[in-house]
Motif scaffolding. Structure first.
Motif, PDB file in Angstrom:
ATOM      1  N   ASP A  86       0.839  -1.197   0.000  1.00  0.00           N
ATOM      2  CA  ASP A  86       0.000   0.000   0.000  1.00  0.00           C
ATOM      3  C   ASP A  86       0.872   1.245   0.000  1.00  0.00           C
ATOM      4  O   ASP A  86       1.734   1.433   0.862  1.00  0.00           O
ATOM      5  CB  ASP A  86      -0.895  -0.019   1.236  1.00  0.00           C
ATOM      6  N   MET A  87       0.649   2.102  -0.980  1.00  0.00           N
ATOM      7  CA  MET A  87       1.404   3.340  -1.104  1.00  0.00           C
ATOM      8  C   MET A  87       1.061   4.304   0.047  1.00  0.00           C
ATOM      9  O   MET A  87      -0.041   4.277   0.581  1.00  0.00           O
ATOM     10  CB  MET A  87       1.114   3.992  -2.453  1.00  0.00           C
ATOM     11  N   PRO A  88       2.019   5.180   0.409  1.00  0.00           N
ATOM     12  CA  PRO A  88       1.841   5.993   1.623  1.00  0.00           C
ATOM     13  C   PRO A  88       0.988   7.230   1.448  1.00  0.00           C
ATOM     14  O   PRO A  88       0.764   7.958   2.416  1.00  0.00           O
ATOM     15  CB  PRO A  88       3.284   6.390   1.965  1.00  0.00           C
ATOM     16  N   LEU A  89       0.499   7.504   0.229  1.00  0.00           N
ATOM     17  CA  LEU A  89      -0.256   8.735   0.020  1.00  0.00           C
ATOM     18  C   LEU A  89      -1.666   8.445  -0.460  1.00  0.00           C
ATOM     19  O   LEU A  89      -1.987   7.317  -0.821  1.00  0.00           O
ATOM     20  CB  LEU A  89       0.444   9.641  -0.989  1.00  0.00           C
ATOM     21  N   ASN A  90      -2.446   9.497  -0.428  1.00  0.00           N
ATOM     22  CA  ASN A  90      -3.879   9.541  -0.731  1.00  0.00           C
ATOM     23  C   ASN A  90      -4.731   9.148   0.464  1.00  0.00           C
ATOM     24  O   ASN A  90      -5.937   9.379   0.467  1.00  0.00           O
ATOM     25  CB  ASN A  90      -4.279   8.725  -1.965  1.00  0.00           C
ATOM     26  N   SER A  91      -4.130   8.534   1.461  1.00  0.00           N
ATOM     27  CA  SER A  91      -4.837   8.349   2.723  1.00  0.00           C
ATOM     28  C   SER A  91      -4.581   9.569   3.610  1.00  0.00           C
ATOM     29  O   SER A  91      -3.656  10.342   3.385  1.00  0.00           O
ATOM     30  CB  SER A  91      -4.345   7.081   3.426  1.00  0.00           C
ATOM     31  N   ILE A  92      -5.421   9.748   4.630  1.00  0.00           N
ATOM     32  CA  ILE A  92      -5.230  10.799   5.619  1.00  0.00           C
ATOM     33  C   ILE A  92      -5.321  10.148   6.999  1.00  0.00           C
ATOM     34  O   ILE A  92      -6.380   9.621   7.350  1.00  0.00           O
ATOM     35  CB  ILE A  92      -6.286  11.910   5.490  1.00  0.00           C
ATOM     36  N   PRO A  93      -4.232  10.103   7.770  1.00  0.00           N
ATOM     37  CA  PRO A  93      -2.932  10.712   7.489  1.00  0.00           C
ATOM     38  C   PRO A  93      -2.136   9.887   6.485  1.00  0.00           C
ATOM     39  O   PRO A  93      -2.384   8.695   6.299  1.00  0.00           O
ATOM     40  CB  PRO A  93      -2.247  10.704   8.854  1.00  0.00           C
ATOM     41  N   ALA A  94      -1.163  10.535   5.855  1.00  0.00           N
ATOM     42  CA  ALA A  94      -0.235   9.809   4.991  1.00  0.00           C
ATOM     43  C   ALA A  94       0.713   8.975   5.856  1.00  0.00           C
ATOM     44  O   ALA A  94       0.903   9.254   7.042  1.00  0.00           O
ATOM     45  CB  ALA A  94       0.568  10.806   4.149  1.00  0.00           C
ATOM     46  N   THR A  95       1.303   7.952   5.254  1.00  0.00           N
ATOM     47  CA  THR A  95       2.187   7.061   6.000  1.00  0.00           C
ATOM     48  C   THR A  95       3.603   7.641   6.026  1.00  0.00           C
ATOM     49  O   THR A  95       4.557   7.076   5.498  1.00  0.00           O
ATOM     50  CB  THR A  95       2.175   5.650   5.379  1.00  0.00           C
ATOM     51  N   THR A  96       3.722   8.791   6.664  1.00  0.00           N
ATOM     52  CA  THR A  96       5.017   9.472   6.776  1.00  0.00           C
ATOM     53  C   THR A  96       5.529   9.483   8.208  1.00  0.00           C
ATOM     54  O   THR A  96       6.607  10.004   8.476  1.00  0.00           O
ATOM     55  CB  THR A  96       4.910  10.914   6.258  1.00  0.00           C
ATOM     56  N   PRO A 147       4.485  17.435  -7.880  1.00  0.00           N
ATOM     57  CA  PRO A 147       3.342  17.435  -6.956  1.00  0.00           C
ATOM     58  C   PRO A 147       2.541  16.144  -7.057  1.00  0.00           C
ATOM     59  O   PRO A 147       2.231  15.664  -8.155  1.00  0.00           O
ATOM     60  CB  PRO A 147       2.534  18.654  -7.410  1.00  0.00           C
ATOM     61  N   SER A 148       2.196  15.597  -5.898  1.00  0.00           N
ATOM     62  CA  SER A 148       1.525  14.296  -5.853  1.00  0.00           C
ATOM     63  C   SER A 148       0.033  14.395  -6.136  1.00  0.00           C
ATOM     64  O   SER A 148      -0.604  13.380  -6.417  1.00  0.00           O
ATOM     65  CB  SER A 148       1.728  13.662  -4.473  1.00  0.00           C
ATOM     66  N   GLY A 149      -0.527  15.594  -6.013  1.00  0.00           N
ATOM     67  CA  GLY A 149      -1.963  15.765  -6.185  1.00  0.00           C
ATOM     68  C   GLY A 149      -2.712  15.889  -4.877  1.00  0.00           C
ATOM     69  O   GLY A 149      -3.889  16.243  -4.876  1.00  0.00           O
ATOM     70  N   VAL A 150      -2.026  15.589  -3.745  1.00  0.00           N
ATOM     71  CA  VAL A 150      -2.640  15.742  -2.426  1.00  0.00           C
ATOM     72  C   VAL A 150      -1.688  16.531  -1.543  1.00  0.00           C
ATOM     73  O   VAL A 150      -0.473  16.303  -1.550  1.00  0.00           O
ATOM     74  CB  VAL A 150      -2.995  14.384  -1.782  1.00  0.00           C
ATOM     75  N   GLU A 151      -2.237  17.464  -0.765  1.00  0.00           N
ATOM     76  CA  GLU A 151      -1.393  18.423  -0.042  1.00  0.00           C
ATOM     77  C   GLU A 151      -0.624  17.797   1.104  1.00  0.00           C
ATOM     78  O   GLU A 151       0.435  18.308   1.507  1.00  0.00           O
ATOM     79  CB  GLU A 151      -2.245  19.592   0.469  1.00  0.00           C
ATOM     80  N   GLU A 152      -1.122  16.685   1.659  1.00  0.00           N
ATOM     81  CA  GLU A 152      -0.434  16.074   2.802  1.00  0.00           C
ATOM     82  C   GLU A 152       0.771  15.222   2.402  1.00  0.00           C
ATOM     83  O   GLU A 152       1.452  14.666   3.256  1.00  0.00           O
ATOM     84  CB  GLU A 152      -1.411  15.245   3.657  1.00  0.00           C
ATOM     85  N   PHE A 153       1.049  15.132   1.088  1.00  0.00           N
ATOM     86  CA  PHE A 153       2.219  14.387   0.634  1.00  0.00           C
ATOM     87  C   PHE A 153       2.984  15.245  -0.374  1.00  0.00           C
ATOM     88  O   PHE A 153       2.931  15.009  -1.592  1.00  0.00           O
ATOM     89  CB  PHE A 153       1.812  13.048   0.008  1.00  0.00           C
ATOM     90  N   PRO A 154       3.708  16.261   0.101  1.00  0.00           N
ATOM     91  CA  PRO A 154       4.417  17.159  -0.817  1.00  0.00           C
ATOM     92  C   PRO A 154       5.620  16.493  -1.467  1.00  0.00           C
ATOM     93  O   PRO A 154       6.194  15.531  -0.946  1.00  0.00           O
ATOM     94  CB  PRO A 154       4.850  18.312   0.092  1.00  0.00           C
ATOM     95  N   ALA A 155       6.003  17.026  -2.606  1.00  0.00           N
ATOM     96  CA  ALA A 155       7.152  16.513  -3.349  1.00  0.00           C
ATOM     97  C   ALA A 155       8.455  16.938  -2.681  1.00  0.00           C
ATOM     98  O   ALA A 155       8.506  17.911  -1.921  1.00  0.00           O
ATOM     99  CB  ALA A 155       7.102  17.025  -4.790  1.00  0.00           C
ATOM    100  N   VAL A 156       9.512  16.196  -2.982  1.00  0.00           N
ATOM    101  CA  VAL A 156      10.855  16.535  -2.512  1.00  0.00           C
ATOM    102  C   VAL A 156      11.710  16.962  -3.702  1.00  0.00           C
ATOM    103  O   VAL A 156      11.471  16.546  -4.837  1.00  0.00           O
ATOM    104  CB  VAL A 156      11.529  15.345  -1.788  1.00  0.00           C
ATOM    105  N   ASN A 157      12.711  17.790  -3.412  1.00  0.00           N
ATOM    106  CA  ASN A 157      13.659  18.185  -4.454  1.00  0.00           C
ATOM    107  C   ASN A 157      15.023  17.575  -4.150  1.00  0.00           C
ATOM    108  O   ASN A 157      15.182  16.819  -3.179  1.00  0.00           O
ATOM    109  CB  ASN A 157      13.734  19.714  -4.580  1.00  0.00           C
ATOM    110  N   GLU A 158      16.012  17.905  -4.957  1.00  0.00           N
ATOM    111  CA  GLU A 158      17.330  17.284  -4.798  1.00  0.00           C
ATOM    112  C   GLU A 158      17.954  17.632  -3.446  1.00  0.00           C
ATOM    113  O   GLU A 158      18.553  16.767  -2.785  1.00  0.00           O
ATOM    114  CB  GLU A 158      18.257  17.707  -5.935  1.00  0.00           C
TER     115      GLU A 158
END
Length: 424
Positions: A86-96, A147-158
């Motif tokens: 199961d991927m960590p995003l699209n759920s609330i909370p995210a699996t972070t 961007p992942s499409g959901v605000e609780e899983f923001p993208a990372v940069n280098e």
């Protein structure tokens, strides 16, 4: 109590042969000769390890109206999938965080028809959470570069990955990466029903640039990196060059990239939208070539459903949700393509069972039919076709580009730990 299944086509680590699979206590006790008494005979159907799908968005808790453990795992079972990650995003909370992971586990309790494992998330600022997530049992990590499409899983940069990679190197779990460079994406200011406009907005160079960045990081901190949903075989040149220098990078593609082609997508048909996008028929054939020759390691579904109204946006590709629901049909879709190219059933097992189990760190218990392994098994008929009927799909919302498509490889029965959980 012992269960014995037999067929003239059993996929074993040594090849396809007539055999019987003997099961007791939820595990395989032996792969024996075909001619044993008391066996359930499946004729010429294939008996294969249950599919391990390492890329599934279940979305529960928090967005259970999109998909949930009960519906997703029921669809998985009908598609011959016995384990999902199961991927960590699209759920609330995210699996972070560990708290997010425990919320996932609580939501899945008593609802799951198949085995469920979990992936932790890498987002800006959570490098300090990664070791705790590993200790709590996640099988891998996942990050987005766009961007992942959901605000609780923001993208990372280098720069953010430079903080995470030393931690990941120490932990040893693979990092799954959505590899698109946002600097290469083309901004769009108006809606469009033309698939060609959406395709042009996410060029192949975005994938190339993101993978080059990952290779730069791997040169400093060599730790397992897995590129998810590869859409262009041209990216393999970068990946192969990194591998030739001993860098630990693997890659997957998905059934939709192996099945569909951009020039076949009707305008307004937003059920085909995903990111990266489905590319040309030439790209599709090049992906098949890379998969068959072993440059692409595995195939995973990237099952990513949503509410129907989020997908059906009056045909506007830019406002539609980017994800394809495919759990129930992913294995037949891959087999249909493999069959038409003269590839045998054992390759499907390698791509969707053996190699996916290895990525998930499950290769000592799942992904193969051998003594001591979990009795997670799918029986399917490679010669029988069916037409995908959305009303018979078991995931929550049957919106799919596979509707009406003829696929080969009907699932006959699915077993988890020796218990039959699906029968056609």
């Amino acid at each position: 109590m012992t269960l014995v299944l037999r067929s003239s086509r059993v996929i074993t680590p040594e090849g396809v042969r007539a055999a019987s699979v003997q099961i007791s206590g939820g595990r395989i006790t032996a792969i024996a000769d075909w001619d044993v008494s008391g066996a359930e005979d499946f004729g010429k159907c294939v008996i294969m390890p249950g599919v391990v799908d390492t890329h599934v968005h279940v979305n529960e808790p928090g967005r259970t109206e999109w998909e949930g453990f009960e519906t997703a795992t029921r669809a998985a079972a009908a598609g011959g999938i016995t384990t999902i990650l199961d991927m960590p995003l699209n759920s609330i909370p995210a699996t972070t965080t560990v708290a997010g992971l425990e919320a996932k586990r609580a939501a899945a309790l008593g609802k799951s028809a198949v085995n469920v494992e979990y992936i932790g998330g890498v987002i800006p600022g959570n490098s300090g959470e990664l070791e705790s997530l590993r200790d709590a049992g996640v099988r891998a990590f996942k990050c987005f570069l766009t961007p992942s499409g959901v605000e609780e899983f923001p993208a990372v940069n280098e720069a953010e990955l430079q903080k995470a990679f030393p931690v990941l190197q120490r932990l040893g779990l693979p990092l799954m990466v959505h590899a698109e460079d946002p600097a290469c994406l083309h901004a769009v200011s108006s809606p469009s029903r033309k698939y060609s406009d959406y395709l042009a907005s996410r060029p192949v160079e975005s994938e190339h640039s993101a993978i080059r960045m990952l290779v730069r990081l791997l040169e400093i901190w060599p730790t397992p990196v897995h590129v998810v949903h590869l859409s262009s075989a041209s990216s393999l040149q970068i990946i192969n060059a990194a591998r030739s220098r001993g860098l630990p990078i693997t890659v997957e593609t998905c059934p939709h990239y192996l099945t569909f082609a951009a020039e076949e997508v009707p305008d307004g048909a937003t059920e085909y939208k995903c990111a990266p996008p489905i590319r040309s028929s030439a790209e599709r054939e090049a992906l098949w070539k890379g998969l068959i020759n072993g440059e692409i390691n595995l195939v995973a579904s990237d099952h990513s459903p949503c509410l129907p109204e989020m997908k059906r946006t009056d045909g506007d590709f830019f406002s539609a949700w980017g994800g394809i629901a495919s759990l129930q049909v992913s294995m037949p879709a891959v087999w249909t393509g493999a069959r038409s190219r003269g590839v045998g059933v054992e390759s499907v097992a390698q791509w969707m069972c053996v190699n996916t189990a290895r990525l998930a760190g499950l290769s000592t218990t799942k992904g193969s039919l051998a003594a001591g392994y979990d009795a997670d098994i799918v029986v399917w008929d490679p010669d029988e076709s069916f037409v995908v009927d959305p009303s018979k799909l078991l995931h929550r919302h049957p919106v799919t580009p596979y509707a009406g498509r003829e696929l080969f490889g009907k699932v006959v029965a699915t077993y988890v730990a020796g218990s039959k959980i699906f029968t056609a």
